[in-house]
Design an enzyme around this catalytic site. Structure first.
Site, short mmCIF file in Angstrom:
data_model
loop_
_atom_site.label_atom_id
_atom_site.label_comp_id
_atom_site.label_asym_id
_atom_site.label_seq_id
_atom_site.Cartn_x
_atom_site.Cartn_y
_atom_site.Cartn_z
N HIS A 271 0.84 -1.20 0.00
CA HIS A 271 0.00 0.00 0.00
C HIS A 271 0.87 1.25 0.00
O HIS A 271 1.25 1.75 1.06
CB HIS A 271 -0.91 0.00 1.22
CG HIS A 271 -1.84 -1.18 1.29
ND1 HIS A 271 -1.42 -2.43 1.69
CD2 HIS A 271 -3.15 -1.30 0.99
CE1 HIS A 271 -2.44 -3.27 1.64
NE2 HIS A 271 -3.50 -2.63 1.23
N HIS B 58 -3.98 3.46 -3.54
CA HIS B 58 -4.09 2.96 -2.17
C HIS B 58 -3.34 1.65 -1.94
O HIS B 58 -2.53 1.56 -1.03
CB HIS B 58 -5.56 2.75 -1.79
CG HIS B 58 -5.78 1.85 -0.61
ND1 HIS B 58 -5.61 2.28 0.69
CD2 HIS B 58 -6.14 0.54 -0.52
CE1 HIS B 58 -5.86 1.28 1.51
NE2 HIS B 58 -6.18 0.21 0.81
N GLU C 8 -18.74 -3.63 23.73
CA GLU C 8 -17.98 -4.89 23.83
C GLU C 8 -16.71 -4.87 22.99
O GLU C 8 -15.65 -5.32 23.44
CB GLU C 8 -18.86 -6.07 23.42
CG GLU C 8 -20.05 -6.33 24.32
CD GLU C 8 -21.26 -5.47 23.99
OE1 GLU C 8 -21.20 -4.71 22.99
OE2 GLU C 8 -22.26 -5.53 24.72
N HIS D 264 -30.34 -14.15 23.47
CA HIS D 264 -29.42 -14.13 24.61
C HIS D 264 -28.87 -15.51 24.97
O HIS D 264 -28.14 -15.63 25.94
CB HIS D 264 -30.12 -13.51 25.83
CG HIS D 264 -30.26 -12.01 25.74
ND1 HIS D 264 -30.88 -11.39 24.69
CD2 HIS D 264 -29.84 -11.02 26.57
CE1 HIS D 264 -30.84 -10.07 24.87
NE2 HIS D 264 -30.21 -9.82 26.00
#
Lengths: 655, 655
Positions: free
Chosen positions: A28, A263, A403, A465
């Protein structure tokens, strides 16, 4: 400041990076060409580090969150005098080199963390800055300067800033007022699919300010002094983290400047020639002017002065306050202190059933007494995860419902050193942080994942859950040690092993109570062992983990009632540890006869242990909302269900 | 407006929710008690829906992103006349009820999506609003009002707004200027661990404004008219999505109001009594005043008027523009149009090796010609994922580097109807969107995940970009059909099956070229088939998927050279489809002899197919940065490595 030297160094960084990609025919070039000036200003005028001692504890951390720009980082390390010779740069992205495609912690000196999965570098940097502040507080003495006082710098791309994990970390860093965190944002307005106008038009600075950050802008990414002035302001602001948006041009100086094409692909010889001409650079690959070599020598010298000055200060303090300095050194070493597990070993769980999440809370608190390095918290579920350290003060971290950033932040804390971090959520929401758990495993950070509410037994909260596939998914991750303890004793022993481990561990814990089994430290350490033996060769061996071990014991009783007295029950708290035992040990535990595995999760992987004649009673479907016991019965996790399958197997109806 | 009726309805909602939690002895009363007023204002004064026809295509969508407040949603549905009798409310969270712990799409009429995993509801709502606008554009005729014109409303909590997936979706919704999206933020300042001051102090409104949203504040969540005025402003603003922050008190009216204790546990009889007294409510469970029943009748009536008015408008249009309306109806039905796969079936891949990601791009483009409902894009990797639809116009979506929101958004689009959405990223970054992929599986949304760069063969980008455990993790997910095609033909066939499937699919594709194999549509549809047979019973059967099928074929040749002529090669593109075949078919494919599985990913799960005598050549470690072929050889994925293991097995050295 030697301006000619500066300019030469910046161009050297650019051309080295382009040369590396060209040589590798892969990589890159775009980002290094655009971001070299800001990176050089940071490294030459601000970064406090010692290239001859990359592990110096009080060094500033530099995180290349935009890990695809690795060629720039390797060029910086080389130019700064790290042990990364030009030969390594010439072997960019090749087998066995120390210059892999994306930066890898542990492989290359000076690489603070593995980056490439976007957003996580920034989140890990938040963890590093948080670790620094907490460590400073832990060893603070009033009226004395702190033992550690360093910054964390990040170079981030628009891709980093689009990722949710970064947004979570940004919000938390602002909340925590992490003033020593400075992020340089390489604002080149180009993403892989085209202009950032396609998908990313938010006001980034306003968003960061809304999260409590100082924000600054540098309108011209070629203006070294403007960049330096902004970094200076970032360093001066101790109450807020700082974002510096630097306007750059991707692939600066190439014929493809400002386009997505530059890129992630080599420029090719013709464009390389044009680029060299643009920078007035000789037609030589990996060219390093003499002035740049002089710069390199200066960095090495300055680095040694810095680290030696710090070492001298600590040594001087040692004379007056030996206990504090000894504790400080011990914390930084990562070595567990004498007697760290004494309180844990003394834990007694009695004989009443207890949820392993509750046992985990007791184990954690017992450990916290002997392990001041233990730090952590939950993604807003501490009361359910049982992760609060009593009287733990600032060792109790509050991550909010974030999280993914939580996991990345504990990675950053472990990388920083001085801490053994843990973090927690419901097992089912480990899905939200898989990306960072993978980096824990890849980097071998010692972090402990506390994952509770581990099966359909969660009950009323229902299928969203109730974990099904999560344990299998974690066992599939190389380098992560997964523990699914069968009772309170196995839970405490798992905590002990996790703290002493080299890399990351996951503790998979129940919401519901489980009977207490006889403690078997060696068995748990080996990952699998016989919980209940029988006379002679077993007709059938029941394999289980976690809550299903006591279910298996009850089924054994039922089988005895049905005339099958030779039944063995094996607990397998950790497949990884069990798989690492000798074939002889494993054969001895598993026995040669029929085997039936029982787990309140998907069956994936258990066939390895039961063999072709055996079978697996598992849950290969989503759960349902109902009280836990009913829900478990509905998915086949019941004495009756398992007994029926065992009797079928014994009657010769194979798996 | 009947203010007495309003007040009674709001209290009824509150008390019903509290009663449900009390009856179940499980659930979350805090949020319903605080948010009932805003929910009622929205549902009574704004929401255009028909309780007698929950699937009316032009209904406004309501998404309870804070899914733990399910009791409020069920109470709303009951009060609005949906087919959800009081008996269902009394069986909240019980086995077989239509009132599970968290809302489940497909189980309860009026529940637009399954929520509970925080942040995703908001992101799915973004997908719904995006789908609405795109569908409007697709069937637009100048000068005529659109066929669809509805809003998407969200009720979100602080937990939702902390999640990265929501942050990603918020940024994208602002970028897309989704003016018909209105989010009510239940700002009760309490999270499970305590005050939001612990972890969430950002200026939420300023963050949303930075992302291009209109933001409004309602200072008193009990003020129905102020809430209504804000929603009115939200509806009026067509150029930006709207966030309405409503200050509320969690557990309003209970003795635990304003505390985290009331979030997720029943109040208990004493506190229930105090709450009833506070609201001047009779001592009756599940009490519904007569005025509220009258309200219910009114909602049903108004709903039928709305949907019938729409139906009449469409019917009138049908007379003047039958083709357009027929296409519109077909799109909404989700039924595949006549000849949808004709172009796909006509695809020819020639005999030169081609990467399956490239074949996938061709298959996608062939399908797009016959399937105007196909829509999607990539998380900024379209050129690498080959997901661009030529001349696809606005069917090409740009998600930015936001994997998790991308997956949630395509879920929302599929739920909205009218579209068959796909999304794409590198396989390794499926880790970032596991949470949303799980909801695809749970809700059975027809979305197609295009996951390229599927193994260590990715090469130079190194271990952060090389998947190891991801395929196993996806196979472990119930309800997701995983395809790992072995060549271009299998890729096209996999696309065909994915489009025709009932639920979600994942296509696992290579970066590198693979040889073309003979097309076997039936074999692919069955998930596993014999690619290369042999005379007589095989000495050994080589099982493989994806890029390892051609490796297995080369090993077969080498084995023949080593004197082992009876070797079968089996391709297993989809375990889920294969497992669903008859035992006889499976036995016939797998053969009775030795079996060796080969996969450039972790071994987890393969033991099921090879049996105890068999073995697996897989990659149970992280990869490394080097050119793809070298990297594959280094991890054992080579003719030599597999051949050696096959010869060992044939020599009796078992697995």
């Amino acid at each position: 400041m030697n301006l000619d030297q500066d300019a030469l160094c910046v161009t050297t960084l650019r051309m080295l990076a382009a040369d590396m990609v060209e040589q590798a025919q892969s990589g890159h070039p775009g980002m290094p060409l655009g971001a070299a000036p800001m990176a050089f200003v940071l490294w030459s005028r601000f970064l406090r580090h010692d290239p001859s001692d990359p592990g110096w504890p009080d060094r500033d951390r530099f995180v290349l969150s935009a890990g695809h720009g690795s060629a720039l980082l390797y060029a910086l390390l080389h130019l700064s005098g790290y042990d990364l010779p030009l030969d390594d740069l010439k072997r960019f992205r090749q087998m066995g080199s120390r210059t892999p495609g994306h930066p890898e912690h542990g492989l290359t000196p000076g690489v603070e963390c593995s980056t490439g999965p976007l957003g996580q570098g920034l989140a890990m940097a938040v963890g590093m800055a948080w670790a620094e502040r907490q460590l400073g507080e832990r060893f603070a003495v009033e009226g004395q300067s702190p033992l550690l006082d360093h910054h964390v710098y990040v170079l981030a791309s628009d891709g980093d800033l689009m990722e949710g994990v970064a947004a979570e970390a940004v919000s938390l860093a602002g909340h925590q007022r992490l003033g020593k965190l400075v992020v340089l944002y390489d604002d080149n307005r180009i993403s892989i699919e085209g202009s950032t106008d396609l998908a990313f038009t938010e006001d980034v600075e306003a968003r960061f300010r809304a999260c409590g950050w100082q924000t600054l802008t540098v309108g011209d990414g070629e203006d070294l002094d403007a960049i330096a002035a902004a970094i200076e302001l970032g360093r001066a602001e101790r109450g807020r983290p700082t974002l510096i948006r630097v306007r750059t041009v991707i692939g600066h100086g190439t014929p493809l400047a400002g386009t997505p094409t530059v890129h992630g692909a080599p420029l090719g010889p013709a464009r390389m020639a044009e680029t060299r001409a643009y920078y007035n650079w000789p037609e030589l690959s990996f060219h390093i002017p003499e002035e740049v070599k002089a710069y390199r020598a200066g960095v090495i010298e300055r680095g040694m002065e810095l680290s030696q000055g710090w070492a001298a200060r600590i040594a001087a303090l040692e004379a007056s306050d030996p206990a504090r300095v000894a504790a400080f050194r011990e914390a930084l070493s990562g070595v567990l202190p004498e007697g760290w597990d004494a309180q844990l070993n003394a834990l007694e769980f009695g004989d009443k059933p207890v949820a392993t999440r509750v046992a985990s809370g007791k184990a954690l608190n017992a450990l916290a007494l002997g392990l001041p390095a233990l730090i952590g918290g939950s993604a807003d579920l501490a009361p359910s995860n049982n992760t609060h350290i009593q009287d733990g003060g600032s060792r109790n971290l509050h991550f909010g419902v974030r999280e993914h950033a939580m996991a990345a932040i504990v990675n950053g804390m472990a990388l920083h050193g001085g801490w053994i971090p843990f973090c927690a959520t419901f097992l089912v929401f480990s899905d939200y942080m898989r990306g960072a758990m993978r980096l824990s495993a890849l980097m071998e950070t010692r972090v402990i994942y506390v994952l509770t509410h581990d099966s359909v037994a969660v009950g009323e909260d229902g299928p969203t859950h109730q974990p099904i596939e999560q344990v299998a998914g974690l066992r599939a991750l190389p380098g992560l040690t997964v523990f699914r303890p069968a009772d309170a004793n196995e839970t405490a022993l798992s905590w002990r092993l996790a703290v002493a481990a080299r890399g990351p561990s996951a503790l998979i814990l129940t919401r519901q109570n489980l009977p207490i089994l006889p403690a078997n430290p060696e068995g748990v350490a080996r990952g699998g062992y016989v919980v209940s033996a029988c006379d002679g060769i077993p007709e059938i061996t029941l394999l289980a983990s976690g809550s299903e071990v006591s279910l298996a014991l009850r089924v054994k009783d039922r089988l005895a009632g049905a005339g099958h007295g030779r039944v063995r029950v094996v607990s397998m708290p950790s497949w990884e540890l069990f798989a690492a035992q000798s074939a002889e040990y494993r054969r001895g535990v598993l026995s040669a006869g029929l085997r039936l595995a029982i787990e309140a999760g998907c069956s994936m992987g258990w066939h390895r242990w039961v063999g072709e004649e055996g079978d697996v009673v598992a849950v290969d479907r989503f759960g349902l909302s109902a009280p836990g016991g009913e829900a478990m019965r509905a998915v086949g996790m019941s004495e009756e269900g398992v007994l029926a399958r065992a009797l079928e197997l014994l009657a010769g109806e194979g798996g």
